[in-house]
Design an enzyme around this catalytic site. Structure first.
Site, mmCIF file in Angstrom:
data_model
loop_
_atom_site.group_PDB
_atom_site.id
_atom_site.type_symbol
_atom_site.label_atom_id
_atom_site.label_comp_id
_atom_site.label_asym_id
_atom_site.label_seq_id
_atom_site.Cartn_x
_atom_site.Cartn_y
_atom_site.Cartn_z
ATOM 1 N N ASP A 23 -5.622 -12.735 -6.488
ATOM 2 C CA ASP A 23 -4.923 -13.914 -7.016
ATOM 3 C C ASP A 23 -5.873 -14.865 -7.741
ATOM 4 O OD1 ASP A 23 -6.043 -15.717 -4.777
ATOM 5 O OD2 ASP A 23 -4.966 -14.188 -3.644
ATOM 6 N N ASP A 32 -12.882 -0.201 -5.061
ATOM 7 C CA ASP A 32 -13.017 -0.525 -3.646
ATOM 8 C C ASP A 32 -14.314 -1.323 -3.436
ATOM 9 O OD1 ASP A 32 -13.529 -0.494 -0.882
ATOM 10 O OD2 ASP A 32 -12.584 1.460 -0.625
ATOM 11 N N ASP A 42 -12.037 -11.403 0.667
ATOM 12 C CA ASP A 42 -10.697 -12.019 0.702
ATOM 13 C C ASP A 42 -9.682 -10.890 0.560
ATOM 14 O OD1 ASP A 42 -8.452 -13.555 0.462
ATOM 15 O OD2 ASP A 42 -8.893 -14.276 -1.555
ATOM 16 N N SER A 43 -9.553 -10.098 1.614
ATOM 17 C CA SER A 43 -8.727 -8.886 1.511
ATOM 18 C C SER A 43 -7.358 -9.094 2.146
ATOM 19 C CB SER A 43 -9.432 -7.727 2.222
ATOM 20 O OG SER A 43 -9.361 -7.916 3.612
ATOM 21 N N THR A 44 -6.538 -8.069 2.029
ATOM 22 C CA THR A 44 -5.288 -8.020 2.765
ATOM 23 C C THR A 44 -5.615 -7.769 4.245
ATOM 24 O OG1 THR A 44 -5.293 -5.809 1.782
ATOM 25 C CG2 THR A 44 -3.640 -7.298 0.985
HETATM 26 N N1 SAM Z 1 -5.561 -14.584 1.014
HETATM 27 C C1 SAM Z 1 -4.839 -13.379 1.275
HETATM 28 C C2 SAM Z 1 -4.715 -13.089 2.744
HETATM 29 O O1 SAM Z 1 -5.620 -13.448 3.520
HETATM 30 O O2 SAM Z 1 -3.710 -12.482 3.114
HETATM 31 C C3 SAM Z 1 -5.464 -12.247 0.539
HETATM 32 C C4 SAM Z 1 -5.093 -12.340 -0.894
HETATM 33 S S1 SAM Z 1 -5.758 -11.224 -2.019
HETATM 34 C C5 SAM Z 1 -4.313 -10.963 -2.997
HETATM 35 C C6 SAM Z 1 -5.987 -9.685 -1.166
HETATM 36 C C7 SAM Z 1 -6.447 -8.583 -2.097
HETATM 37 O O3 SAM Z 1 -7.383 -7.727 -1.456
HETATM 38 C C8 SAM Z 1 -5.327 -7.675 -2.597
HETATM 39 O O4 SAM Z 1 -5.064 -7.950 -3.943
HETATM 40 C C9 SAM Z 1 -5.861 -6.254 -2.375
HETATM 41 O O5 SAM Z 1 -5.583 -5.397 -3.449
HETATM 42 C C10 SAM Z 1 -7.348 -6.520 -2.196
HETATM 43 N N2 SAM Z 1 -8.062 -5.479 -1.442
HETATM 44 C C11 SAM Z 1 -7.714 -4.932 -0.243
HETATM 45 N N3 SAM Z 1 -8.602 -4.005 0.128
HETATM 46 C C12 SAM Z 1 -9.561 -3.970 -0.839
HETATM 47 C C13 SAM Z 1 -10.753 -3.202 -1.007
HETATM 48 N N4 SAM Z 1 -11.121 -2.272 -0.117
HETATM 49 N N5 SAM Z 1 -11.517 -3.447 -2.109
HETATM 50 C C14 SAM Z 1 -11.142 -4.382 -3.025
HETATM 51 N N6 SAM Z 1 -10.011 -5.116 -2.926
HETATM 52 C C15 SAM Z 1 -9.229 -4.923 -1.837
#
Ligand code: SAM
Length: 278
Positions: A86, A137, A155-157
């Site tokens: 985001d 990744d 800041d991941s899911t």
């Molecule tokens: N603030 C939010 C929360 O705590 O729920 C997170 C928001 S941000 C949109 C999360 C992002 O992490 C997602 O867009 C997802 O695609 C990304 N993501 C998850 N695993 C990842 C990885 N291994 N490498 C890079 N990005 C990743």
């Protein structure tokens, strides 16, 4: 008004949001992406039925994720933001004049595109000249890098699916190796109300790698469990001290909040000994 029932993977409760309008619904190679309009929270970004950010309260999370380590560090110049599609974490990082380079490593390019379109006030920094976007990744990105990074921010899911690679001991080791001697690291680590075991596991794994590991919390209205934790680590300095003047524009984080947010030492000890009963 139609309703959106959130499907948080670990929460024992379910949040229900009124939806004035579904502004976007699509599927990327990685996840289902939705943007909803709610009368109280404004626009909401939803990935795989889990709320990621809302326009109204995103700054609590993004400021607390970013500014604690950025102020504990004596002079952060090169930063890696992993996830955070985001753009909120990148926006906050760029508030620091010392920053020269931000590697923005988001696995799903579609999240960045959707956020630029629907959340311009959040994604406003992603096209900054200091930002280099890498769609891959984050665990792969940090593997085998030179030790030239001052701060790594995750800041991941939630810790399921492809986000799991960001919470392994192997990943924490790669992060430590890519940091300079004064380097620092921070990641979300779920809620102290609902996910105490996850918080402890993340802390324990980080302690295997880093000499200094700490825990701080902040209230977040829209994340299940609300009492949200961030796990931070450092190669040299403690994380509780502020090493640069607080001189940026924030709505929640301040130097006072920095000191107040860390877990009190005795409570931290009891948490790690699994003596906190709830
Ligand atoms: N603030 C939010 C929360 O705590 O729920 C997170 C928001 S941000 C949109 C999360 C992002 O992490 C997602 O867009 C997802 O695609 C990304 N993501 C998850 N695993 C990842 C990885 N291994 N490498 C890079 N990005 C990743």
């Amino acid at each position: 008004m139609i309703k959106f029932f959130e499907k948080d993977p670990y929460a024992p409760i379910q949040y229900v949001y009124g939806v004035e309008k579904v502004l976007y619904k699509g599927k990327s190679d990685f996840q289902e992406i939705m943007v909803l309009e709610n009368p109280h929270f404004g626009k909401i970004l939803v990935l795989d039925d889990v709320v990621q950010i809302t326009e109204r309260d995103e700054f609590f999370y993004h400021e607390m994720l970013v500014h604690m380590v950025m102020h504990a560090h004596p002079g952060p110049r090169n930063i890696i933001v992993i996830g955070g599609g985001d753009g909120g974490a990148v926006r906050e990082v760029l508030k620091h004049d010392s920053v020269e380079k931000v590697y923005f490593v988001e696995i799903d390019e579609e999240v960045i595109n959707v956020s630029k379109k629907f959340f311009p006030s959040v994604a406003c920094g992603v096209d900054d000249r200091r930002v280099e976007i890498k769609c891959m990744d984050g665990a792969e990105f940090v593997k085998g890098r030179d030790s030239d990074i001052d701060v790594v921010i995750v800041d991941s899911t939630d810790i399921i699916g492809f986000a799991k690679s960001l919470f392994t001991v192997e990943f924490f080791k790669s992060v430590k190796d890519c940091l300079t001697d004064e380097g620092m690291f921070v990641t979300l680590s779920e809620s102290l109300h609902f996910h105490k075991d996850i918080v402890i596991e993340v802390q324990e794994a980080m302690k295997l790698i880093f000499p200094t590991v700490d825990l701080y919390t902040t209230p977040i209205a829209t994340y299940a469990g609300n009492w949200w934790t961030f796990s931070a680590a450092s190669k040299k300095h403690d994380l509780r001290s502020i090493r640069r003047p607080y001189a940026i524009n924030t709505r929640y984080y301040t130097d006072e909040i920095h000191h107040q947010a860390f877990m009190p030492p005795k409570m931290y000890e009891r948490l790690m000994q699994r003596k906190l009963q709830w």
